[in-house]
Design a protein around this motif. Structure first.
Motif, PDB file in Angstrom:
ATOM      1  N   THR A  54       0.835  -1.209   0.000  1.00  0.00           N
ATOM      2  CA  THR A  54       0.000   0.000   0.000  1.00  0.00           C
ATOM      3  C   THR A  54       0.867   1.255   0.000  1.00  0.00           C
ATOM      4  O   THR A  54       0.575   2.219  -0.716  1.00  0.00           O
ATOM      5  N   ILE A  55       1.935   1.247   0.776  1.00  0.00           N
ATOM      6  CA  ILE A  55       2.843   2.395   0.800  1.00  0.00           C
ATOM      7  C   ILE A  55       3.431   2.630  -0.583  1.00  0.00           C
ATOM      8  O   ILE A  55       3.485   3.761  -1.064  1.00  0.00           O
ATOM      9  N   ARG A  56       3.840   1.579  -1.247  1.00  0.00           N
ATOM     10  CA  ARG A  56       4.375   1.710  -2.617  1.00  0.00           C
ATOM     11  C   ARG A  56       3.329   2.256  -3.576  1.00  0.00           C
ATOM     12  O   ARG A  56       3.624   3.066  -4.448  1.00  0.00           O
ATOM     13  N   LEU A  57       2.095   1.796  -3.404  1.00  0.00           N
ATOM     14  CA  LEU A  57       0.994   2.231  -4.260  1.00  0.00           C
ATOM     15  C   LEU A  57       0.762   3.738  -4.154  1.00  0.00           C
ATOM     16  O   LEU A  57       0.384   4.391  -5.121  1.00  0.00           O
ATOM     17  N   LEU A  58       1.026   4.285  -2.956  1.00  0.00           N
ATOM     18  CA  LEU A  58       0.734   5.696  -2.686  1.00  0.00           C
ATOM     19  C   LEU A  58       1.983   6.567  -2.606  1.00  0.00           C
ATOM     20  O   LEU A  58       1.902   7.724  -2.211  1.00  0.00           O
ATOM     21  N   ASN A  59       3.135   6.032  -2.995  1.00  0.00           N
ATOM     22  CA  ASN A  59       4.394   6.751  -2.769  1.00  0.00           C
ATOM     23  C   ASN A  59       4.552   8.042  -3.562  1.00  0.00           C
ATOM     24  O   ASN A  59       5.447   8.824  -3.279  1.00  0.00           O
ATOM     25  N   ASP A  60       3.690   8.304  -4.528  1.00  0.00           N
ATOM     26  CA  ASP A  60       3.765   9.573  -5.263  1.00  0.00           C
ATOM     27  C   ASP A  60       2.841  10.632  -4.663  1.00  0.00           C
ATOM     28  O   ASP A  60       2.747  11.739  -5.188  1.00  0.00           O
ATOM     29  N   CYS A  61       2.189  10.303  -3.560  1.00  0.00           N
ATOM     30  CA  CYS A  61       1.279  11.239  -2.890  1.00  0.00           C
ATOM     31  C   CYS A  61       2.007  11.953  -1.754  1.00  0.00           C
ATOM     32  O   CYS A  61       2.760  11.331  -1.007  1.00  0.00           O
ATOM     33  N   ALA A  62       1.757  13.237  -1.619  1.00  0.00           N
ATOM     34  CA  ALA A  62       2.382  14.026  -0.554  1.00  0.00           C
ATOM     35  C   ALA A  62       1.803  13.672   0.800  1.00  0.00           C
ATOM     36  O   ALA A  62       2.488  13.743   1.815  1.00  0.00           O
ATOM     37  N   VAL A  63       0.538  13.273   0.814  1.00  0.00           N
ATOM     38  CA  VAL A  63      -0.140  12.961   2.070  1.00  0.00           C
ATOM     39  C   VAL A  63      -1.303  12.021   1.779  1.00  0.00           C
ATOM     40  O   VAL A  63      -1.867  12.029   0.687  1.00  0.00           O
ATOM     41  N   VAL A  64      -1.626  11.203   2.795  1.00  0.00           N
ATOM     42  CA  VAL A  64      -2.765  10.288   2.719  1.00  0.00           C
ATOM     43  C   VAL A  64      -3.724  10.648   3.844  1.00  0.00           C
ATOM     44  O   VAL A  64      -3.313  10.761   5.001  1.00  0.00           O
TER      45      VAL A  64
END
Length: 135
Positions: A73-83
Motif C-alpha cells: 500500500t505504501i508503494r501504491l501511494l508513494n507519489d502522494c504528498a499525504v494520505v
C-alpha cells in the motif's frame, strides 16, 4: 509532485490520497482500505481534481497487520504528498512514517478535508521540498 515547466515558471501539482469508498467521504481506516481516491491539487490555481481510484488489499485484521500488504500500500501511494484516512493503527503509522509516507487522520467530506489541508503549513512546506519514500 509533478513539476511542469512553463515559459518562466514552474507549476507544481501535489497528489493527495484519501481513504474513501466513493471519492466523496473519507471513511476508510488505512489498514482496512481496499481503495484510495487520488486527487491532484494545483496550488497556483487553488484547484483540485479527482484523478483515479487505486485498489489495494486490506492489510489489517483487528489488531494485527500484514507487513507485506502495508508495504504494498505504501508503494501504491508513494507519489502522494499525504494520505487522508479516518483512522490508522499505531503499528501502521510507524511503518508509514518510517518509509516517508505522511498519513493524517481526518474524516468527513473530501472537499472539506482538502480545504483544511490546503490552508495548513504542511502542504506549503511540500511545495518547497522534494519527498522521498524509503521503499
Amino acid at each position: 509532485m509533478i513539476a511542469e515547466h512553463g515559459k518562466d515558471k514552474i507549476m507544481k501539482r501535489i497528489k493527495i490520497a484519501a481513504g474513501s469508498d466513493d471519492g466523496k467521504i473519507i471513511n476508510q481506516h488505512f489498514g482496512f482500505a481496499e481503495q484510495f481516491a487520488i486527487f491532484e491539487w494545483e496550488p497556483e490555481n487553488d484547484r483540485h481534481r479527482f484523478l483515479e481510484f487505486r485498489k489495494t488489499e486490506r492489510a489489517c485484521n483487528l489488531g494485527s497487520h500484514d507487513e507485506k500488504k502495508l508495504v504494498s500500500t505504501i508503494r501504491l501511494l508513494n507519489d502522494c504528498a499525504v494520505v487522508l484516512v479516518s483512522n490508522i493503527g499505531e503499528g501502521a503509522q510507524q511503518i508509514t512514517q518510517a518509509n516517508g509516507l505522511q498519513v493524517l487522520k481526518i474524516g468527513g467530506r473530501v472537499d472539506d478535508a482538502l480545504k483544511k489541508l490546503k490552508e495548513s503549513k504542511y502542504l506549503k512546506k511540500q511545495l518547497n521540498t522534494e519527498r522521498s519514500v524509503g521503499i
